[in-house]
Write an enzyme that holds these catalytic residues in place. Structure first.
Site, PDB file in Angstrom:
ATOM      1  N   GLU A 243      -1.215  87.645 -64.076  1.00 19.62           N
ATOM      2  CA  GLU A 243       0.207  87.731 -63.716  1.00 19.62           C
ATOM      3  C   GLU A 243       0.818  86.343 -63.723  1.00 19.62           C
ATOM      4  O   GLU A 243       0.152  85.368 -63.360  1.00 19.62           O
ATOM      5  CB  GLU A 243       0.367  88.281 -62.276  1.00 19.62           C
ATOM      6  CG  GLU A 243      -0.292  89.612 -62.012  1.00 19.62           C
ATOM      7  CD  GLU A 243       0.333  90.744 -62.800  1.00 19.62           C
ATOM      8  OE1 GLU A 243       1.519  90.614 -63.176  1.00 19.62           O
ATOM      9  OE2 GLU A 243      -0.379  91.735 -63.065  1.00 19.62           O
TER      10      GLU A 243
ATOM     11  N   VAL B 160     -13.506  80.565 -50.109  1.00 18.62           N
ATOM     12  CA  VAL B 160     -14.479  80.204 -49.081  1.00 18.62           C
ATOM     13  C   VAL B 160     -15.789  80.953 -49.331  1.00 18.62           C
ATOM     14  O   VAL B 160     -16.624  81.092 -48.460  1.00 18.62           O
ATOM     15  CB  VAL B 160     -13.925  80.540 -47.667  1.00 18.62           C
ATOM     16  CG1 VAL B 160     -12.735  79.658 -47.332  1.00 18.62           C
ATOM     17  CG2 VAL B 160     -13.533  82.019 -47.552  1.00 18.62           C
TER      18      VAL B 160
ATOM     19  N   ASN C  65      -4.309  83.598 -65.586  1.00 18.87           N
ATOM     20  CA  ASN C  65      -3.965  84.572 -64.545  1.00 18.87           C
ATOM     21  C   ASN C  65      -3.435  85.828 -65.248  1.00 18.87           C
ATOM     22  O   ASN C  65      -2.719  85.712 -66.236  1.00 18.87           O
ATOM     23  CB  ASN C  65      -2.869  83.968 -63.631  1.00 18.87           C
ATOM     24  CG  ASN C  65      -2.741  84.679 -62.298  1.00 18.87           C
ATOM     25  OD1 ASN C  65      -2.644  85.906 -62.248  1.00 18.87           O
ATOM     26  ND2 ASN C  65      -2.724  83.917 -61.222  1.00 18.87           N
TER      27      ASN C  65
ATOM     28  N   GLN D 297      -9.745  77.073 -53.364  1.00 22.22           N
ATOM     29  CA  GLN D 297      -9.196  77.590 -52.095  1.00 22.22           C
ATOM     30  C   GLN D 297     -10.125  78.658 -51.555  1.00 22.22           C
ATOM     31  O   GLN D 297      -9.930  79.163 -50.461  1.00 22.22           O
ATOM     32  CB  GLN D 297      -7.809  78.200 -52.338  1.00 22.22           C
ATOM     33  CG  GLN D 297      -6.797  77.189 -52.835  1.00 22.22           C
ATOM     34  CD  GLN D 297      -5.589  77.889 -53.446  1.00 22.22           C
ATOM     35  OE1 GLN D 297      -4.648  78.255 -52.726  1.00 22.22           O
ATOM     36  NE2 GLN D 297      -5.580  78.079 -54.744  1.00 22.22           N
TER      37      GLN D 297
ATOM     38  N   THR E 106      -4.870  81.854 -58.943  1.00 24.77           N
ATOM     39  CA  THR E 106      -4.180  81.591 -57.679  1.00 24.77           C
ATOM     40  C   THR E 106      -2.706  81.917 -57.816  1.00 24.77           C
ATOM     41  O   THR E 106      -2.099  81.639 -58.856  1.00 24.77           O
ATOM     42  CB  THR E 106      -4.365  80.130 -57.192  1.00 24.77           C
ATOM     43  OG1 THR E 106      -3.617  79.962 -55.977  1.00 24.77           O
ATOM     44  CG2 THR E 106      -3.924  79.092 -58.208  1.00 24.77           C
ATOM     45  N   SER E 107      -2.132  82.502 -56.742  1.00 18.88           N
ATOM     46  CA  SER E 107      -0.705  82.790 -56.749  1.00 18.88           C
ATOM     47  C   SER E 107       0.091  81.517 -56.505  1.00 18.88           C
ATOM     48  O   SER E 107       1.317  81.509 -56.656  1.00 18.88           O
ATOM     49  CB  SER E 107      -0.374  83.836 -55.676  1.00 18.88           C
ATOM     50  OG  SER E 107      -0.771  83.364 -54.411  1.00 18.88           O
TER      51      SER E 107
ATOM     52  N   CYS F  16     -18.143  75.810 -33.866  1.00 21.82           N
ATOM     53  CA  CYS F  16     -17.657  75.971 -32.492  1.00 21.82           C
ATOM     54  C   CYS F  16     -16.558  74.933 -32.285  1.00 21.82           C
ATOM     55  O   CYS F  16     -16.794  73.735 -32.431  1.00 21.82           O
ATOM     56  CB  CYS F  16     -18.792  75.744 -31.491  1.00 21.82           C
ATOM     57  SG  CYS F  16     -18.205  75.706 -29.783  1.00 21.82           S
TER      58      CYS F  16
ATOM     59  N   CYS G 282     -21.404  80.499 -29.667  1.00 20.96           N
ATOM     60  CA  CYS G 282     -22.173  79.255 -29.755  1.00 20.96           C
ATOM     61  C   CYS G 282     -23.141  79.210 -28.572  1.00 20.96           C
ATOM     62  O   CYS G 282     -22.930  79.906 -27.567  1.00 20.96           O
ATOM     63  CB  CYS G 282     -21.181  78.094 -29.683  1.00 20.96           C
ATOM     64  SG  CYS G 282     -21.920  76.459 -29.719  1.00 20.96           S
TER      65      CYS G 282
ATOM     66  N   HIS H 292     -10.301  75.025 -48.399  1.00 21.69           N
ATOM     67  CA  HIS H 292     -10.094  75.849 -47.196  1.00 21.69           C
ATOM     68  C   HIS H 292     -11.392  76.126 -46.445  1.00 21.69           C
ATOM     69  O   HIS H 292     -11.471  77.067 -45.668  1.00 21.69           O
ATOM     70  CB  HIS H 292      -9.404  77.185 -47.575  1.00 21.69           C
ATOM     71  CG  HIS H 292      -7.956  77.019 -47.955  1.00 21.69           C
ATOM     72  ND1 HIS H 292      -7.262  77.942 -48.703  1.00 21.69           N
ATOM     73  CD2 HIS H 292      -7.067  76.024 -47.678  1.00 21.69           C
ATOM     74  CE1 HIS H 292      -6.008  77.519 -48.864  1.00 21.69           C
ATOM     75  NE2 HIS H 292      -5.867  76.361 -48.260  1.00 21.69           N
TER      76      HIS H 292
END
Ligand code: OAD
Length: 249
Positions: free
Chosen positions: A214, A102, A212, A100, A187-188, A126, A147, A118
């Site tokens: 958590e 970027v 994780n 996920q 990841t949550s 553009c 652009c 993502h």
């Protein structure tokens, strides 16, 4: 904990089609803020105002001010968690990563099969003429960057309210459906459709190993093994343990 890691390592070694789903947590140790942890990006910026496609279209310059902070990730380097996954791929224990994130750090660490669920902040797009730019080639001195056709550029990443690229979604679903083990890291698991990948994998019979610090909602309902800890610590231990077991056999 040690026993749990050894059990998980055995499952990774047995698996033939292991994949990973990663989120912002795996890049936290590279200095990139997560979204929902205390002090995370959504603590400081309301996603309604900064992360929806409507917000971007109404006021791209304002959204770019938040993006600029996020752009600091240009300086970030892969951490031992990213390198651990790259090593798992090289050793033949990981077929692909659905990320996920970027930030491009899995690719920089050396993973070849990365599904950018993502998008990727290393590119800008553009929305009017479809031109794509390398982020490194555009000037951020005056916001928003534009652009050559005059329209405001957007990072080539999915904003809330935008669909996941259909081919990307299809590939991620296929991989999740066909894997026999999924590592769910950092990841949550609250943003769909990405969060449905562990559910798809589980329903298809795959084992789920979650890493994780958590618990998430997956931990008690979907994950077969929940390893509590930082991915930059746990993944190198897993890699070392796989190597140690390989030597023993
Ligand atoms: P979140 O910020 O929601 O969750 C980060 C997770 O990483 C939490 O569960 C943390 O406990 C965990 N974490 C923190 N540090 C860690 C570490 N060192 N090692 C392992 N785990 C750690 O981030 P995501 O789940 O990635 O989407 O968020 C999903 C999506 O929400 C993002 O892709 C983004 C955001 O809105 C879009 O922008 C479309």
């Amino acid at each position: 904990m040690e026993e749990l890691i050894i059990k998980a390592v055995r499952k990774i070694i047995e698996a033939r089609k292991a994949v990973a789903l990663t989120g912002a947590g795996i890049s936290a140790e590279s200095g990139i803020p997560t979204f929902r942890d205390k002090g995370g990006l959504w603590d400081r910026y309301d996603p309604e105002e900064y992360a929806t496609i409507q917000a971007f279209q109404e006021n791209p310059a304002k959204v770019w001010t938040m993006l600029e902070e996020f752009m600091e990730m240009k300086k970030a380097k892969p951490n031992p968690g990213h390198f651990g996954l790259a090593e798992l791929e090289k050793m033949g224990h990981l077929r692909a990563i659905i990320t996920q994130n970027v930030d491009n750090l899995h690719q920089e660490a050396g993973n070849a099969e990365v599904i950018e669920f993502h998008g990727n902040f290393r590119r800008a797009i553009c929305l009017k003429c479809g031109s794509r730019y390398k982020m490194s080639e555009i000037s951020l001195e005056k916001l928003p960057p534009r652009c050559s056709c005059g329209n405001a550029l957007k990072p080539d990443a999915v904003f809330f309210g935008e669909p996941i690229t259909p081919l990307t979604l299809q590939r991620a679903q296929e991989i999740s459906q066909n894997c026999d083990l999924m590592l769910v890291i950092g990841t949550s698991a609250v943003v769909y459709p990405a969060a449905s990948m562990p559910e798809i994998a589980k329903q298809a019979g795959a084992k789920i190993i979650e890493i994780n610090p958590e618990k998430t909602y997956l931990s008690d309902y979907i994950s077969d093994y929940f390893i509590k800890g930082l991915s930059g610590k746990i993944l190198p231990i897993i890699v070392d343990e796989i190597k140690r077991m390989a030597k023993e056999n």
